[in-house]
Design a protein around this motif. Structure first.
Motif, PDB file in Angstrom:
ATOM      1  N   PRO A 230     -45.752 -12.436 -28.234  1.00 14.45           N
ATOM      2  CA  PRO A 230     -45.355 -13.128 -28.669  1.00 14.45           C
ATOM      3  C   PRO A 230     -43.945 -13.802 -28.132  1.00 14.45           C
ATOM      4  O   PRO A 230     -42.727 -14.272 -28.289  1.00 14.45           O
ATOM      5  N   HIS A 231     -42.909 -11.935 -29.072  1.00 15.71           N
ATOM      6  CA  HIS A 231     -41.586 -11.922 -29.122  1.00 15.71           C
ATOM      7  C   HIS A 231     -41.014 -10.766 -28.336  1.00 15.71           C
ATOM      8  O   HIS A 231     -39.808 -10.959 -28.471  1.00 15.71           O
ATOM      9  N   SER A 232     -41.778  -9.993 -28.630  1.00 17.35           N
ATOM     10  CA  SER A 232     -40.653  -8.549 -27.965  1.00 17.35           C
ATOM     11  C   SER A 232     -40.295  -8.656 -26.155  1.00 17.35           C
ATOM     12  O   SER A 232     -41.129 -10.028 -25.803  1.00 17.35           O
ATOM     13  N   LEU A 233     -39.473  -7.850 -26.349  1.00 16.53           N
ATOM     14  CA  LEU A 233     -38.778  -8.063 -24.909  1.00 16.53           C
ATOM     15  C   LEU A 233     -39.140  -6.800 -24.037  1.00 16.53           C
ATOM     16  O   LEU A 233     -39.469  -5.382 -24.568  1.00 16.53           O
ATOM     17  N   PRO A 234     -39.237  -7.456 -22.543  1.00 22.56           N
ATOM     18  CA  PRO A 234     -39.664  -5.753 -21.581  1.00 22.56           C
ATOM     19  C   PRO A 234     -38.884  -4.960 -22.202  1.00 22.56           C
ATOM     20  O   PRO A 234     -37.466  -5.078 -22.106  1.00 22.56           O
ATOM     21  N   ARG A 235     -39.106  -3.617 -22.158  1.00 24.32           N
ATOM     22  CA  ARG A 235     -39.252  -2.478 -22.330  1.00 24.32           C
ATOM     23  C   ARG A 235     -38.757  -1.221 -21.268  1.00 24.32           C
ATOM     24  O   ARG A 235     -39.858  -1.447 -20.586  1.00 24.32           O
ATOM     25  N   GLY A 236     -37.910  -0.094 -20.896  1.00 22.43           N
ATOM     26  CA  GLY A 236     -38.077   0.365 -20.151  1.00 22.43           C
ATOM     27  C   GLY A 236     -38.495   1.942 -20.688  1.00 22.43           C
ATOM     28  O   GLY A 236     -37.678   2.051 -21.769  1.00 22.43           O
ATOM     29  N   TYR A 237     -38.564   3.103 -20.169  1.00 24.99           N
ATOM     30  CA  TYR A 237     -39.057   4.511 -20.073  1.00 24.99           C
ATOM     31  C   TYR A 237     -39.069   5.356 -18.797  1.00 24.99           C
ATOM     32  O   TYR A 237     -39.721   5.012 -18.127  1.00 24.99           O
ATOM     33  N   PRO A 238     -38.463   6.389 -19.396  1.00 29.64           N
ATOM     34  CA  PRO A 238     -38.973   7.533 -18.104  1.00 29.64           C
ATOM     35  C   PRO A 238     -40.943   7.337 -18.095  1.00 29.64           C
ATOM     36  O   PRO A 238     -41.511   7.813 -18.711  1.00 29.64           O
ATOM     37  N   LYS A 239     -40.770   7.343 -16.953  1.00 31.31           N
ATOM     38  CA  LYS A 239     -42.320   7.167 -16.361  1.00 31.31           C
ATOM     39  C   LYS A 239     -43.061   8.828 -16.329  1.00 31.31           C
ATOM     40  O   LYS A 239     -44.261   8.585 -17.010  1.00 31.31           O
ATOM     41  N   LYS A 240     -42.261   9.605 -16.231  1.00 28.94           N
ATOM     42  CA  LYS A 240     -42.941  11.261 -17.340  1.00 28.94           C
ATOM     43  C   LYS A 240     -43.462  11.051 -18.360  1.00 28.94           C
ATOM     44  O   LYS A 240     -44.319  12.398 -18.656  1.00 28.94           O
ATOM     45  N   LYS A 241     -42.986  10.272 -19.264  1.00 30.18           N
ATOM     46  CA  LYS A 241     -43.635   9.925 -20.918  1.00 30.18           C
ATOM     47  C   LYS A 241     -44.784   9.321 -20.774  1.00 30.18           C
ATOM     48  O   LYS A 241     -45.001   9.214 -22.318  1.00 30.18           O
ATOM     49  N   SER A 242     -45.760   8.962 -19.544  1.00 31.46           N
ATOM     50  CA  SER A 242     -46.179   7.842 -19.860  1.00 31.46           C
ATOM     51  C   SER A 242     -47.293   8.335 -21.113  1.00 31.46           C
ATOM     52  O   SER A 242     -47.616   9.086 -20.168  1.00 31.46           O
ATOM     53  N   LYS A 243     -47.947   7.441 -21.522  1.00 32.80           N
ATOM     54  CA  LYS A 243     -49.422   7.483 -22.097  1.00 32.80           C
ATOM     55  C   LYS A 243     -50.140   6.547 -21.485  1.00 32.80           C
ATOM     56  O   LYS A 243     -50.314   5.465 -20.749  1.00 32.80           O
ATOM     57  N   GLU A 244     -51.514   7.150 -22.064  1.00 33.13           N
ATOM     58  CA  GLU A 244     -53.004   6.694 -21.412  1.00 33.13           C
ATOM     59  C   GLU A 244     -52.266   4.766 -21.829  1.00 33.13           C
ATOM     60  O   GLU A 244     -52.942   3.450 -21.023  1.00 33.13           O
ATOM     61  N   SER A 245     -52.194   4.979 -23.278  1.00 36.90           N
ATOM     62  CA  SER A 245     -52.445   3.498 -23.931  1.00 36.90           C
ATOM     63  C   SER A 245     -51.437   2.859 -22.936  1.00 36.90           C
ATOM     64  O   SER A 245     -50.875   1.411 -23.583  1.00 36.90           O
ATOM     65  N   ASP A 246     -50.171   3.372 -22.373  1.00 36.03           N
ATOM     66  CA  ASP A 246     -49.118   2.143 -21.555  1.00 36.03           C
ATOM     67  C   ASP A 246     -49.506   1.276 -20.546  1.00 36.03           C
ATOM     68  O   ASP A 246     -49.424   0.705 -20.148  1.00 36.03           O
ATOM     69  N   HIS A 247     -50.992   1.784 -19.949  1.00 33.37           N
ATOM     70  CA  HIS A 247     -50.995   1.473 -18.680  1.00 33.37           C
ATOM     71  C   HIS A 247     -51.579  -0.141 -18.540  1.00 33.37           C
ATOM     72  O   HIS A 247     -51.489  -0.584 -17.562  1.00 33.37           O
ATOM     73  N   ALA A 248     -52.093  -0.773 -19.967  1.00 31.34           N
ATOM     74  CA  ALA A 248     -52.340  -1.846 -19.858  1.00 31.34           C
ATOM     75  C   ALA A 248     -51.165  -2.921 -19.918  1.00 31.34           C
ATOM     76  O   ALA A 248     -50.853  -4.007 -19.742  1.00 31.34           O
ATOM     77  N   HIS A 249     -49.895  -2.446 -20.189  1.00 30.07           N
ATOM     78  CA  HIS A 249     -48.295  -3.122 -20.254  1.00 30.07           C
ATOM     79  C   HIS A 249     -47.460  -2.881 -18.748  1.00 30.07           C
ATOM     80  O   HIS A 249     -46.261  -3.260 -19.213  1.00 30.07           O
ATOM     81  N   ILE A 250     -47.815  -2.154 -17.666  1.00 29.65           N
ATOM     82  CA  ILE A 250     -47.065  -1.906 -16.599  1.00 29.65           C
ATOM     83  C   ILE A 250     -47.244  -3.157 -15.801  1.00 29.65           C
ATOM     84  O   ILE A 250     -49.324  -3.912 -15.279  1.00 29.65           O
ATOM     85  N   MET A 251     -46.617  -3.677 -14.946  1.00 28.55           N
ATOM     86  CA  MET A 251     -46.946  -4.773 -14.435  1.00 28.55           C
ATOM     87  C   MET A 251     -46.490  -4.375 -12.183  1.00 28.55           C
ATOM     88  O   MET A 251     -45.636  -3.809 -12.799  1.00 28.55           O
ATOM     89  N   THR A 252     -47.612  -4.547 -12.079  1.00 29.82           N
ATOM     90  CA  THR A 252     -47.300  -4.215 -10.610  1.00 29.82           C
ATOM     91  C   THR A 252     -47.383  -5.464  -9.590  1.00 29.82           C
ATOM     92  O   THR A 252     -47.217  -6.579 -10.244  1.00 29.82           O
ATOM     93  N   SER A 253     -46.595  -5.210  -8.703  1.00 26.54           N
ATOM     94  CA  SER A 253     -45.782  -6.139  -7.783  1.00 26.54           C
ATOM     95  C   SER A 253     -47.174  -7.240  -7.682  1.00 26.54           C
ATOM     96  O   SER A 253     -46.463  -8.519  -8.153  1.00 26.54           O
ATOM     97  N   GLN A 254     -48.636  -7.439  -7.652  1.00 23.41           N
ATOM     98  CA  GLN A 254     -48.803  -8.949  -7.302  1.00 23.41           C
ATOM     99  C   GLN A 254     -49.646  -8.910  -9.154  1.00 23.41           C
ATOM    100  O   GLN A 254     -48.844  -9.920  -8.907  1.00 23.41           O
ATOM    101  N   ALA A 255     -49.708  -8.392  -9.990  1.00 19.28           N
ATOM    102  CA  ALA A 255     -49.878  -8.681 -11.104  1.00 19.28           C
ATOM    103  C   ALA A 255     -48.035  -9.604 -11.521  1.00 19.28           C
ATOM    104  O   ALA A 255     -48.725 -11.095 -12.142  1.00 19.28           O
ATOM    105  N   LEU A 256     -47.038  -9.239 -10.995  1.00 19.31           N
ATOM    106  CA  LEU A 256     -45.796  -9.845 -11.582  1.00 19.31           C
ATOM    107  C   LEU A 256     -45.940 -11.637 -10.853  1.00 19.31           C
ATOM    108  O   LEU A 256     -45.579 -12.368 -11.716  1.00 19.31           O
ATOM    109  N   LEU A 257     -46.171 -10.923  -9.676  1.00 15.72           N
ATOM    110  CA  LEU A 257     -46.760 -12.447  -8.711  1.00 15.72           C
ATOM    111  C   LEU A 257     -47.202 -13.512  -9.524  1.00 15.72           C
ATOM    112  O   LEU A 257     -46.894 -14.983  -9.469  1.00 15.72           O
ATOM    113  N   VAL A 258     -48.500 -12.520 -10.055  1.00 16.57           N
ATOM    114  CA  VAL A 258     -50.034 -13.926  -9.609  1.00 16.57           C
ATOM    115  C   VAL A 258     -49.244 -14.341 -12.084  1.00 16.57           C
ATOM    116  O   VAL A 258     -49.096 -16.447 -11.772  1.00 16.57           O
ATOM    117  N   GLU A 259     -48.264 -13.551 -12.212  1.00 16.12           N
ATOM    118  CA  GLU A 259     -47.857 -13.890 -14.106  1.00 16.12           C
ATOM    119  C   GLU A 259     -47.574 -15.272 -13.321  1.00 16.12           C
ATOM    120  O   GLU A 259     -47.077 -16.396 -14.659  1.00 16.12           O
TER     121      GLU A 259
END
Length: 426
Positions: A230-259
């Motif tokens: 409920p409280h955190s802010l969106p944060r950026g990070y280099p894509k090459k440092k992505s972890k598998e656990s981050d995938h659930a927090h990646i917003m796609t173009s479709q998902a953003l408009l749906v949200e």
């Protein structure tokens, strides 16, 4: 997001419309309008690989027939459609920070422009291009304040951008809980007041990254971490440092408009005081499609609130704090259907049309929803909640058929009342 979003056109959950079903759209309800209907104008044909034909929506034509001009709303809807028409299967699943084809900022402003027109009845459209230019201003202002960070490490650059947005400019996160706070759900208001939903803040973040990339100042790929707490802010990070656990927090173009659209749908859905069950079940309960004795969560207060909301709707009071806004709820549903977010959007749109008295159109969209359930890839597992929903769907279907079988049926007079109701936009 539904598992079938991004499937090939051959497995699309949306049935193709036939000429017989579309031709029946305006047959009865227009004879009860206060003025002749305009010639039918399709709201848009979504030019994606998923939709093969246009949907005959109700809102704009019904407003026109009540004497309310919708030219600006229609233009905004066409702008929205022109953007989502650029989304291929791959683009729908592309991260918002990497997206190249769809102008998500402009798409979100078209959403705001349509709703602004629906509720303000202004003779002047929302200046979409003027608000787009604010992204240029924000990006240039960031560069002037943090010029040294542009030549530093990716982590340092992103840290400086977040300091600029959340500290220097004061953008903050808020959650819209009633109509007085819904400006947090519209991009132009967030750019003005600097208070917005997680989706809006993520969009602004990605738009500034896009400008920096266009100017040749960003030479690495970035992902935006979309928080689900409920409280955190969106944060950026280099894509090459992505972890598998981050995938659930990646917003796609479709998902953003749906949200964005589901936030609006939630905020403006009638029966706000009934918080038991999903939106469809609240509307079904208000229409007495659910036996209250079978719903453990119901309280006497919730049932009384649902009945009170229905009474307000029956009297034509469709826009009020804590009671939703039918026009914007319908508009959100129509655009979610165009996005093909979930076949249940057809069902939810249908029950709103039922409450408005558009029985023929309600039945038409309910049948489209039922058609999607016959496809094997869309069959859902059964549980108590889905059983309750499907039972309500069957009761709605039966009631609509009985209504339309009656000779000389007429639409209730409050339909014109709520369409003509004027209110402040935010």
């Amino acid at each position: 997001m539904s598992s079938w979003v991004g499937a090939s056109s051959s497995s699309s959950p949306w049935p193709l419309r036939t000429s017989s079903s579309s031709s029946s759209y305006p047959s009865k309800f227009f004879k009860f309008q206060s003025c002749p209907p305009p010639p039918f104008r399709p709201l848009c044909l979504a030019q994606s690989n998923h939709v093969g034909s246009d949907f005959k929506f109700v809102l704009h034509d019904a407003l026109d027939s009540s004497g309310i001009l919708t030219s600006h709303a229609r233009d905004a809807r066409e702008g929205f459609c022109s953007q989502i028409g650029k989304m291929s299967d791959i683009e729908r699943q592309t991260s918002i920070s990497i997206n190249r084809r769809v102008d998500l900022g402009k798409t979100a402003l078209y959403i705001a422009a349509e709703d602004d027109s629906l509720v303000s009845h202004s003779s002047v459209p929302l200046p979409v291009d003027a608000f787009i230019s604010r992204f240029d201003d924000l990006s240039m202002d960031y560069c002037s304040h943090y010029n040294s960070s542009l030549k530093s490490s990716p982590e340092r650059l992103l840290e400086s951008l977040e300091n600029y947005l959340y500290i220097h400019k004061g953008f903050r996160r808020t959650n819209a809980r009633h109509l007085l706070e819904t400006r947090a759900l519209y991009l132009h208001s967030v750019l003005t007041h600097r208070s917005g939903s997680t989706a809006m803040l993520s969009l602004i973040y990605s738009e500034i990254l896009k400008m920096l990339r266009l100017w040749g100042l960003l030479d690495f790929d970035v992902e935006i971490f979309f928080p689900h707490d409920p409280h955190s802010l969106p944060r950026g990070y280099p894509k090459k440092k992505s972890k598998e656990s981050d995938h659930a927090h990646i917003m796609t173009s479709q998902a953003l408009l749906v949200e964005i659209l589901r936030n609006l749908k939630d905020a403006f859905w009638p029966f706000q005081h009934d918080q038991s069950g999903n939106l469809f079940l609240r509307a079904a309960r208000a229409a007495n499609f659910i036996d209250a004795s079978n719903v453990d969560e119901d309280s006497g207060f919730q049932l009384a609130s649902a009945k009170a909301a229905q009474h307000r709707l029956d009297r034509g009071v469709w826009t009020s704090v804590n009671f939703g806004d039918m026009r914007r709820a319908l508009s959100a549903c129509e655009r979610l259907i165009l996005l093909e977010a979930d076949s249940k959007e057809l069902r939810d749109y249908s029950i709103l049309l039922y409450h408005c008295g558009f029985y023929e159109q309600s039945l038409e969209f309910l049948k489209l929803y039922q058609d999607t359930k016959t496809r094997p890839q869309l069959r859902r597992s059964s549980n108590s909640s889905t059983d309750l929903e499907e039972d309500a769907v069957e009761k709605l279907l039966i009631r609509l058929k009985l209504i339309l079988m009656e000779d000389g049926w007429s639409r209730p007079s409050y339909v014109r009342n709520f369409l003509g109701n004027s209110s402040d936009p935010w």
